[in-house]
Motif scaffolding. Structure first.
Motif, mmCIF file in Angstrom:
data_model
loop_
_atom_site.group_PDB
_atom_site.id
_atom_site.type_symbol
_atom_site.label_atom_id
_atom_site.label_comp_id
_atom_site.label_asym_id
_atom_site.label_seq_id
_atom_site.Cartn_x
_atom_site.Cartn_y
_atom_site.Cartn_z
ATOM 1 N N VAL A 54 17.424 -28.824 -54.309
ATOM 2 C CA VAL A 54 18.172 -29.973 -54.824
ATOM 3 C C VAL A 54 17.702 -31.272 -54.180
ATOM 4 O O VAL A 54 17.543 -32.286 -54.860
ATOM 5 C CB VAL A 54 19.688 -29.760 -54.616
ATOM 6 N N SER A 55 17.430 -31.259 -52.874
ATOM 7 C CA SER A 55 17.018 -32.507 -52.221
ATOM 8 C C SER A 55 15.644 -32.964 -52.705
ATOM 9 O O SER A 55 15.407 -34.161 -52.873
ATOM 10 C CB SER A 55 17.026 -32.344 -50.696
ATOM 11 N N ALA A 56 14.727 -32.020 -52.969
ATOM 12 C CA ALA A 56 13.410 -32.397 -53.498
ATOM 13 C C ALA A 56 13.542 -32.961 -54.911
ATOM 14 O O ALA A 56 12.860 -33.930 -55.270
ATOM 15 C CB ALA A 56 12.476 -31.195 -53.487
ATOM 16 N N VAL A 78 18.963 -47.619 -55.631
ATOM 17 C CA VAL A 78 18.510 -46.308 -56.119
ATOM 18 C C VAL A 78 18.789 -45.234 -55.073
ATOM 19 O O VAL A 78 19.242 -44.134 -55.405
ATOM 20 C CB VAL A 78 17.014 -46.354 -56.500
ATOM 21 N N ALA A 79 18.531 -45.532 -53.807
ATOM 22 C CA ALA A 79 18.794 -44.558 -52.735
ATOM 23 C C ALA A 79 20.275 -44.180 -52.707
ATOM 24 O O ALA A 79 20.622 -42.997 -52.591
ATOM 25 C CB ALA A 79 18.359 -45.126 -51.389
ATOM 26 N N GLY A 112 22.054 -40.503 -53.388
ATOM 27 C CA GLY A 112 22.564 -39.945 -52.134
ATOM 28 C C GLY A 112 21.502 -39.787 -51.060
ATOM 29 O O GLY A 112 21.547 -38.847 -50.272
ATOM 30 N N LEU A 113 20.553 -40.715 -51.011
ATOM 31 C CA LEU A 113 19.486 -40.667 -50.021
ATOM 32 C C LEU A 113 19.652 -41.815 -49.035
ATOM 33 O O LEU A 113 20.158 -42.884 -49.383
ATOM 34 C CB LEU A 113 18.119 -40.796 -50.694
ATOM 35 N N ALA A 114 19.210 -41.602 -47.810
ATOM 36 C CA ALA A 114 19.218 -42.677 -46.818
ATOM 37 C C ALA A 114 18.118 -43.673 -47.196
ATOM 38 O O ALA A 114 16.985 -43.258 -47.490
ATOM 39 C CB ALA A 114 18.967 -42.115 -45.428
ATOM 40 N N ASN A 130 10.332 -44.608 -46.686
ATOM 41 C CA ASN A 130 9.178 -43.899 -46.122
ATOM 42 C C ASN A 130 8.535 -42.972 -47.145
ATOM 43 O O ASN A 130 7.306 -42.863 -47.212
ATOM 44 C CB ASN A 130 9.589 -43.097 -44.881
ATOM 45 N N GLN A 131 9.339 -42.304 -47.946
ATOM 46 C CA GLN A 131 8.789 -41.408 -48.968
ATOM 47 C C GLN A 131 8.049 -42.190 -50.049
ATOM 48 O O GLN A 131 7.037 -41.726 -50.566
ATOM 49 C CB GLN A 131 9.901 -40.556 -49.593
#
Length: 143
Positions: A66-68, A98-99, A103-105, A111-112
């Motif tokens: 799910v995180s990927a 967007v982050a 639900g992303l930091a 960095n990604q």
């Protein structure tokens, strides 16, 4: 998130491998085809599946979690917003929005994005051919 948009077009892969029944059913259904399915169908019909060399050795294990999936969907969303808005908004505001939506930091997402290659508007047709070869090898390995 609609995971159907990024799922492998197995109906097209099975048809290219010799069993067209699932693809015929899909084409006769009233539902819309995903962009990925349309790209795979076009790649197969234009002969790009045959041009792609067969995968040697073991197929790469691309276990999606799910995180990927969240990260990939966020990257696509970020690049589409940036392309659509142009210079009207700062990339930092778009990045944070967007982050948060996925639900992303924000620091992790930034960095990604730096590590990722820039997205092109036109999909790479060989990627569907490569995905077909990997699917084909994975299928043979599970038999």
């Amino acid at each position: 998130m609609d995971f159907g948009k990024i799922a492998d077009p197995t109906e097209v892969f099975e048809a290219a491998d010799g069993d067209a029944s699932a693809l015929v059913d899909l084409l006769r259904s009233k539902g819309p085809l995903s962009r990925r399915t349309r790209n795979a169908l076009a790649s197969w019909l234009s002969g790009e599946f045959d041009a792609e060399p067969k995968v040697r050795g073991r197929a790469p294990n691309r276990g999606l979690n799910v995180s990927a999936l969240k990260l990939e969907m966020a990257k696509v969303h970020y690049h589409s917003v940036r392309q659509r808005r142009g210079r009207r908004s700062t990339s930092e505001r778009v990045l944070i929005a967007v982050a948060q939506r996925y639900g992303l930091a924000p620091d992790y997402f930034r960095n990604q994005l730096r590590r990722a290659q820039p997205r092109s508007a036109k999909p790479n047709p060989l990627s569907e051919a490569r995905a077909f070869r990997e699917w084909q090898q994975q299928k043979r390995r599970t038999k």
